[in-house]
Design an enzyme around this catalytic site. Structure first.
Site, PDB file in Angstrom:
ATOM      1  N   LYS A 172     -91.536  52.169  50.809  1.00  0.00           N
ATOM      2  CA  LYS A 172     -91.440  50.699  50.920  1.00  0.00           C
ATOM      3  C   LYS A 172     -92.681  50.169  51.655  1.00  0.00           C
ATOM      4  O   LYS A 172     -93.756  50.741  51.513  1.00  0.00           O
ATOM      5  CB  LYS A 172     -90.120  50.300  51.587  1.00  0.00           C
ATOM      6  CG  LYS A 172     -88.941  51.001  50.889  1.00  0.00           C
ATOM      7  CD  LYS A 172     -87.597  50.459  51.255  1.00  0.00           C
ATOM      8  CE  LYS A 172     -86.522  51.232  50.479  1.00  0.00           C
ATOM      9  NZ  LYS A 172     -85.179  50.704  50.685  1.00  0.00           N
ATOM     10  N   GLY A 216     -80.265  51.583  52.671  1.00  0.00           N
ATOM     11  CA  GLY A 216     -80.647  51.252  54.045  1.00  0.00           C
ATOM     12  C   GLY A 216     -79.485  50.911  54.952  1.00  0.00           C
ATOM     13  O   GLY A 216     -79.678  50.379  56.039  1.00  0.00           O
ATOM     14  N   GLU A 261     -84.848  45.688  45.698  1.00  0.00           N
ATOM     15  CA  GLU A 261     -85.555  44.742  46.584  1.00  0.00           C
ATOM     16  C   GLU A 261     -86.514  43.874  45.776  1.00  0.00           C
ATOM     17  O   GLU A 261     -86.688  42.681  46.065  1.00  0.00           O
ATOM     18  CB  GLU A 261     -86.293  45.521  47.687  1.00  0.00           C
ATOM     19  CG  GLU A 261     -85.307  46.061  48.717  1.00  0.00           C
ATOM     20  CD  GLU A 261     -85.727  47.370  49.378  1.00  0.00           C
ATOM     21  OE1 GLU A 261     -86.917  47.730  49.335  1.00  0.00           O
ATOM     22  OE2 GLU A 261     -84.836  48.044  49.939  1.00  0.00           O
ATOM     23  N   ASN A 292     -89.526  56.819  48.705  1.00  0.00           N
ATOM     24  CA  ASN A 292     -89.952  55.428  48.553  1.00  0.00           C
ATOM     25  C   ASN A 292     -90.231  54.891  49.952  1.00  0.00           C
ATOM     26  O   ASN A 292     -89.311  54.566  50.695  1.00  0.00           O
ATOM     27  CB  ASN A 292     -88.826  54.626  47.871  1.00  0.00           C
ATOM     28  CG  ASN A 292     -89.122  53.136  47.827  1.00  0.00           C
ATOM     29  OD1 ASN A 292     -90.247  52.711  48.092  1.00  0.00           O
ATOM     30  ND2 ASN A 292     -88.109  52.346  47.497  1.00  0.00           N
ATOM     31  N   GLU A 340     -79.076  53.464  42.252  1.00  0.00           N
ATOM     32  CA  GLU A 340     -79.001  53.088  43.661  1.00  0.00           C
ATOM     33  C   GLU A 340     -77.985  51.958  43.849  1.00  0.00           C
ATOM     34  O   GLU A 340     -78.301  50.786  43.600  1.00  0.00           O
ATOM     35  CB  GLU A 340     -80.378  52.600  44.139  1.00  0.00           C
ATOM     36  CG  GLU A 340     -81.462  53.645  43.997  1.00  0.00           C
ATOM     37  CD  GLU A 340     -82.615  53.414  44.968  1.00  0.00           C
ATOM     38  OE1 GLU A 340     -82.904  54.330  45.733  1.00  0.00           O
ATOM     39  OE2 GLU A 340     -83.196  52.318  44.971  1.00  0.00           O
ATOM     40  N   HIS A 383     -86.941  48.180  41.479  1.00  0.00           N
ATOM     41  CA  HIS A 383     -86.151  48.436  42.692  1.00  0.00           C
ATOM     42  C   HIS A 383     -85.349  47.188  43.042  1.00  0.00           C
ATOM     43  O   HIS A 383     -85.818  46.058  42.833  1.00  0.00           O
ATOM     44  CB  HIS A 383     -87.073  48.826  43.853  1.00  0.00           C
ATOM     45  CG  HIS A 383     -86.317  49.321  45.036  1.00  0.00           C
ATOM     46  ND1 HIS A 383     -85.742  48.455  45.943  1.00  0.00           N
ATOM     47  CD2 HIS A 383     -86.000  50.574  45.440  1.00  0.00           C
ATOM     48  CE1 HIS A 383     -85.105  49.174  46.858  1.00  0.00           C
ATOM     49  NE2 HIS A 383     -85.247  50.459  46.583  1.00  0.00           N
TER      50      HIS A 383
HETATM   51  P1  PGA Z   1     -82.572  54.294  51.704  1.00  0.00           P
HETATM   52  O1  PGA Z   1     -83.418  53.589  50.520  1.00  0.00           O
HETATM   53  O2  PGA Z   1     -82.674  55.790  51.463  1.00  0.00           O
HETATM   54  O3  PGA Z   1     -83.255  53.868  52.968  1.00  0.00           O
HETATM   55  O4  PGA Z   1     -81.180  53.817  51.593  1.00  0.00           O
HETATM   56  C1  PGA Z   1     -83.366  54.077  49.214  1.00  0.00           C
HETATM   57  C2  PGA Z   1     -84.177  53.174  48.311  1.00  0.00           C
HETATM   58  O5  PGA Z   1     -84.150  51.950  48.493  1.00  0.00           O
HETATM   59  O6  PGA Z   1     -84.869  53.662  47.391  1.00  0.00           O
END
Ligand code: PGA
Length: 247
Positions: free
Chosen positions: A11, A172, A96, A9, A166, A94
């Site tokens: 982003k 992150g 976010e 992903n 997740e 997601h």
């Molecule tokens: P990350 O993100 O691996 O940077 O923690 C995962 C995601 O948000 O899909």
């Protein structure tokens, strides 16, 4: 047997030309992967990415879609537009998008239905917030999100869905759920699917996501119910992502 699926992903990172470079770097590194490999670049990069991916074993995913077919929805992208570019997967719900763009369990469900109706494979994200984990309600939270995301689907449709578990506090942050905790929560998700859709639950691939990287991938992937990963930060470097793919 569920085939592992590792998806990147990206982003809101990489321009179209940067996407092409990353894909060209990645292709030889994952050419022998045993897992399904998917990259999910930003919408503006999808056309260039599709071109760069031609003839490779890497699938193409989008990070969002609208649940309407077409019309006055400024700024949105439809399933038909994605399909026309050669997109096969789409990340839906997601955290976010739930947090910053007001996506709800209801819109997630509408998007999942639209994706399946059109022949896109949804990668549906669920996961608890830190305060939910600390209050001991992780299982309830992910069970509810999962059931609402899949509401009204047929058993045959559910079998095609990919779920990404997740934990929001792990995204992150460099903090990962322990492999045992992640596996336990993923078992809860699978049990919730079984309650509604029976045996289809054994076909649904459930990924872990949240600071998954070359160092922790093999331990996570060794767990009984973890069928893959949704990788954010570590998917932006070809070498790191390929190490996760080839865990
Ligand atoms: P990350 O993100 O691996 O940077 O923690 C995962 C995601 O948000 O899909």
């Amino acid at each position: 047997m569920r085939k592992p699926i590792i998806a990147g992903n990206w982003k809101m990172n990489k321009t179209a030309s940067e996407a092409v470079s990353l894909i060209n770097e990645l292709k030889p590194l994952v050419a022998d992967a045993d897992a399904d490999v998917v990259v999910c670049p930003p919408a503006a990069d999808l056309a260039a990415a599709a071109q760069a991916l031609k003839g490779s074993n890497i699938g193409l995913g989008a990070q969002n879609l609208d649940y309407h077919d077409s019309g006055a929805f400024t700024g949105e992208v439809s399933a038909d537009m994605l399909l026309d570019l050669g997109v096969q997967y789409v990340i839906i719900g997601h955290s976010e998008r739930r947090e910053y763009y007001a996506e709800t369990d209801e819109t997630v469900n509408l998007k999942v239905k639209k994706a399946l109706e059109k022949g896109l494979i949804p990668i549906v994200c669920v996961g608890e917030k830190l305060e939910e984990r600390e209050s001991g309600v992780t299982a309830e939270v992910v069970r509810k999100q999962t059931k609402l995301a899949l509401l009204g689907l047929a058993e045959s449709e559910v079998a095609k869905v990919v779920i990404a578990y997740e934990p929001i506090w792990a995204i992150g942050t460099g903090k990962t759920a322990t492999a045992d905790d992640a596996n336990d929560t993923i078992k809860e998700i699978r049990a919730a699917i079984r309650e509604v859709f029976g045996g289809a639950a054994d076909e649904v691939r459930i990924q872990y996501g949240g600071s998954m990287n070359p160092k922790n991938a093999s331990e996570l992937m060794a767990m009984s119910d973890i069928d893959g990963g949704l990788i954010g930060g570590a998917s932006l470097k070809a070498e790191d992502f390929s190490k996760v793919v080839n865990y």
